[in-house]
Design an enzyme around this catalytic site. Structure first.
Site, PDB file in Angstrom:
ATOM      1  N   LYS A 195     -44.290  25.918 -22.959  1.00 26.05           N
ATOM      2  CA  LYS A 195     -43.953  27.355 -22.913  1.00 26.05           C
ATOM      3  C   LYS A 195     -45.236  27.891 -22.485  1.00 26.05           C
ATOM      4  CE  LYS A 195     -40.737  30.101 -24.591  1.00 26.05           C
ATOM      5  NZ  LYS A 195     -39.341  29.965 -24.729  1.00 26.05           N
TER       6      LYS A 195
HETATM    7  P1  NAD Z   1     -35.394  40.308 -24.142  1.00 28.11           P
HETATM    8  O1  NAD Z   1     -36.833  40.894 -23.853  1.00 28.11           O
HETATM    9  O2  NAD Z   1     -34.370  40.476 -22.859  1.00 28.11           O
HETATM   10  O3  NAD Z   1     -34.866  40.945 -25.526  1.00 28.11           O
HETATM   11  C1  NAD Z   1     -35.605  41.227 -26.530  1.00 28.11           C
HETATM   12  C2  NAD Z   1     -35.043  42.410 -27.577  1.00 28.11           C
HETATM   13  O4  NAD Z   1     -35.759  42.360 -28.716  1.00 28.11           O
HETATM   14  C3  NAD Z   1     -34.946  43.680 -26.887  1.00 28.11           C
HETATM   15  O5  NAD Z   1     -33.685  44.282 -27.080  1.00 28.11           O
HETATM   16  C4  NAD Z   1     -35.979  44.223 -27.824  1.00 28.11           C
HETATM   17  O6  NAD Z   1     -35.476  45.738 -27.934  1.00 28.11           O
HETATM   18  C5  NAD Z   1     -35.716  43.671 -29.048  1.00 28.11           C
HETATM   19  N1  NAD Z   1     -36.922  43.937 -29.876  1.00 28.11           N
HETATM   20  C6  NAD Z   1     -38.367  43.702 -29.749  1.00 28.11           C
HETATM   21  N2  NAD Z   1     -39.148  44.137 -30.847  1.00 28.11           N
HETATM   22  C7  NAD Z   1     -38.259  44.409 -31.846  1.00 28.11           C
HETATM   23  C8  NAD Z   1     -38.328  44.949 -33.108  1.00 28.11           C
HETATM   24  N3  NAD Z   1     -39.354  45.165 -33.562  1.00 28.11           N
HETATM   25  N4  NAD Z   1     -37.003  45.317 -33.787  1.00 28.11           N
HETATM   26  C9  NAD Z   1     -36.078  45.169 -33.115  1.00 28.11           C
HETATM   27  N5  NAD Z   1     -35.940  44.934 -31.835  1.00 28.11           N
HETATM   28  C10 NAD Z   1     -36.933  44.340 -31.119  1.00 28.11           C
HETATM   29  O7  NAD Z   1     -35.604  38.837 -24.726  1.00 28.11           O
HETATM   30  P2  NAD Z   1     -34.527  37.904 -24.590  1.00 28.11           P
HETATM   31  O8  NAD Z   1     -34.596  36.892 -23.441  1.00 28.11           O
HETATM   32  O9  NAD Z   1     -33.341  38.352 -25.215  1.00 28.11           O
HETATM   33  O10 NAD Z   1     -35.196  36.858 -25.884  1.00 28.11           O
HETATM   34  C11 NAD Z   1     -34.881  37.219 -27.263  1.00 28.11           C
HETATM   35  C12 NAD Z   1     -35.374  35.903 -27.993  1.00 28.11           C
HETATM   36  O11 NAD Z   1     -34.307  34.986 -27.627  1.00 28.11           O
HETATM   37  C13 NAD Z   1     -36.712  35.725 -28.031  1.00 28.11           C
HETATM   38  O12 NAD Z   1     -37.055  34.884 -29.155  1.00 28.11           O
HETATM   39  C14 NAD Z   1     -36.763  34.205 -26.665  1.00 28.11           C
HETATM   40  O13 NAD Z   1     -37.696  33.471 -27.322  1.00 28.11           O
HETATM   41  C15 NAD Z   1     -35.402  33.817 -27.182  1.00 28.11           C
HETATM   42  N6  NAD Z   1     -34.736  32.979 -26.197  1.00 28.11           N
HETATM   43  C16 NAD Z   1     -34.228  33.420 -25.038  1.00 28.11           C
HETATM   44  C17 NAD Z   1     -33.710  32.909 -24.201  1.00 28.11           C
HETATM   45  C18 NAD Z   1     -33.409  33.185 -22.861  1.00 28.11           C
HETATM   46  O14 NAD Z   1     -32.615  32.302 -22.054  1.00 28.11           O
HETATM   47  N7  NAD Z   1     -33.975  34.542 -22.264  1.00 28.11           N
HETATM   48  C19 NAD Z   1     -33.690  31.577 -24.450  1.00 28.11           C
HETATM   49  C20 NAD Z   1     -33.855  30.909 -25.512  1.00 28.11           C
HETATM   50  C21 NAD Z   1     -34.479  31.637 -26.453  1.00 28.11           C
END
Ligand code: NAD
Length: 470
Positions: A157
């Site tokens: 990561k």
């Molecule tokens: P993203 O940036 O697209 O979305 C993040 C979301 O979290 C946004 O809607 C934001 O408003 C919200 N958020 C942030 N802080 C917040 C708070 N304090 N209260 C409420 N909402 C809040 O990110 P993503 O790619 O969707 O990733 C989200 C999670 O999933 C992370 O933990 C990431 O590591 C995990 N993840 C992502 C992927 C991927 O393919 N993108 C794969 C596996 C895991």
């Protein structure tokens, strides 16, 4: 993968009724809203390796779940210590020319946790508040996830301490390209393959692939395979954008029947409506489920008659968050957690479900779309209340699985159609879910411990034949 038009996901509590959490997604989160400091998770390995003694430390919490499984299955001591620490922790500081003609110094990270099963693999987080311990935790989870879902990758990561929404496109391009140059000799299509995560998107991946192709000595030998999550026009895979949400839904389809929930007509709420949350919402809705409440960094909304996930995704693309959506009423943070649903999907950041939130939740199942959203104390409350947790290393493994398909397509100069991507993804998710169910039976434990045990079994098997050099 975040849309470029979105503002920075703030690491603060969104709805006005709740006070801001301190460091909700880093190593030092606020106390649970119920009060009281969480207990320090203990294990002899932590003392042996000199782990931090802060009970809120994300890395300590994350590794503790693996050690619980390792103990149950009597994993040899040398594997416990190898897996409790990453192989390499790389930190770089690099100067970038800003639009005003001044230089600014940025900090970047790449943590390579383990490569026993294949090249290091894992996303790049662009966030102003990213720290080494966050990156270590996420790299560790990637090792476990890749092992569980059966892709030939290890775990890694990385990230840049930057708010991507506060920079012009030109500045972001220079930041991303300079970061790539700083770590170019540490990554490679057969060694370490990054991908998007919170705050990074397909355009960033394209700049990384392009910069790497200039700097790498492999030249014409598919240098774009150095990174996944690229735009389809530049070696990306169909279905990668929705893959993590699709994997969450595939997991629910597999696991809900034995919990006695029918996906058709089931009610759900989502925390975080970015890539993972919004795709999970849209695909679940298309399968006949009903989204009742959503919260992101701009606020929380609810509609008992159902919130249209497709319309909300469009609204978020235009405005940057769920606030102001016409198809639902505004609620506060506590009301969001208390909303009665069958399934709750945390899809925002780490450590958001502490004891307090766990007490408030009114659901039967927590499907972890985010990485490490539930603290050990939060998990104990959920377990005591009979709420089933579908762990992140199973539930959100769809992203890395389709990243693997993208890498295979790059390496073999192929372009799979969407149907094939979805079909192959489903195979991996169904198999991983079965492994977790089998491990639960074998070790008589909860699903999180079972998921780690299933992941560890594969790692143990490879170590037993590879042995340790010299
Ligand atoms: P993203 O940036 O697209 O979305 C993040 C979301 O979290 C946004 O809607 C934001 O408003 C919200 N958020 C942030 N802080 C917040 C708070 N304090 N209260 C409420 N909402 C809040 O990110 P993503 O790619 O969707 O990733 C989200 C999670 O999933 C992370 O933990 C990431 O590591 C995990 N993840 C992502 C992927 C991927 O393919 N993108 C794969 C596996 C895991």
């Amino acid at each position: 993968m975040a849309s470029p038009s979105k503002p920075t996901p703030a690491k603060t509590t969104p709805a006005k009724a709740a006070p801001a959490k301190k460091g909700g997604a880093k190593g030092t989160p606020a106390k649970a809203s119920s009060g009281g400091s969480p207990e320090l998770v203990k294990h002899p390995i932590f003392d042996e390796l000199g782990f931090q003694t802060d009970p809120n430390n994300l890395y300590r919490q994350t590794v503790s779940s693996m050690l619980a499984a390792a103990d149950i299955m009597n994993l040899p001591h040398h594997l416990k210590i190898i897996l409790a620490q990453p192989k390499n922790e790389i930190m770089v500081n690099f100067p970038v020319l800003m639009d005003d003609g001044e230089y600014r110094l940025f900090k970047g990270y790449r943590v390579q946790h383990n490569n026993a099963l294949g090249p290091y693999k894992g996303g790049l987080r662009f966030h102003h508040d990213v720290h080494l311990d966050d990156v270590k935790s996420l790299a560790f989870l990637m090792t476990m996830k890749c092992s569980l879902v059966g892709v030939p990758f290890g775990g890694g990561k990385g990230g840049i301490k930057v708010d991507p929404y506060k920079h012009s496109k030109g500045e972001m391009e220079r930041i991303v390209r300079r970061f790539t140059a700083a770590i170019a000799h540490q990554i490679g299509p057969d060694y370490d393959i990054p991908a998007p995560d919170v705050g990074s998107n397909a355009q960033h991946m394209a700049w990384i692939a392009d910069t790497y192709s200039f700097l790498s000595e492999v030249g014409g030998h598919q240098p774009e395979a150095v990174i996944t999550g690229k735009p389809v026009a530049y070696g990306g895979s169909l279905g990668r954008e929705k893959a993590t949400g699709q994997g969450v839904v595939d997991t629910l389809v597999e696991m809900l029947p034995e919990i006695g929930i029918d996906i058709k007509g089931c009610k759900f709420s989502v925390l975080g409506f970015g890539n993972v949350g919004s795709w999970t919402g849209r695909i679940l809705q298309d399968r006949g489920a009903k989204m009742i409440a959503v919260m992101d960094h701009t606020g929380a909304i609810q509609n008992d008659a159902g919130i249209d996930a497709h319309a909300l995704a469009l609204h978020c693309q235009k405005t940057g968050g769920v606030a102001g959506f016409k198809g639902a009423g505004r609620i506060d943070k506590d009301e969001f957690y208390q909303t009665k649903v069958d399934v709750f999907v945390p899809a925002a950041l780490e450590q958001m479900i502490t004891e307090g939130e766990a007490r408030m939740l009114n659901c039967k199942v927590v499907a972890e779309g985010a990485n490490a959203p539930t603290t050990p104390a939060g998990e104990r409350v959920l377990e005591a209340r009979g709420i089933e947790v579908l762990p992140a290393i199973l539930c959100n493994a769809g992203g890395v699985t389709v990243s693997y398909f993208e890498w295979v397509q790059n390496k073999t100069c192929q372009q799979w159609d969407l149907e094939r991507v979805d079909r192959e993804l489903n195979k991996h998710m169904v198999q991983a879910a079965k492994r977790v169910r089998d491990a639960r039976k074998k070790y008589k434990c909860n699903l999180r411990t079972a998921a780690y045990a299933a992941a560890l079994e594969r790692l143990q098997a490879v170590y037993s034949v590879r042995s340790l050099f010299p």
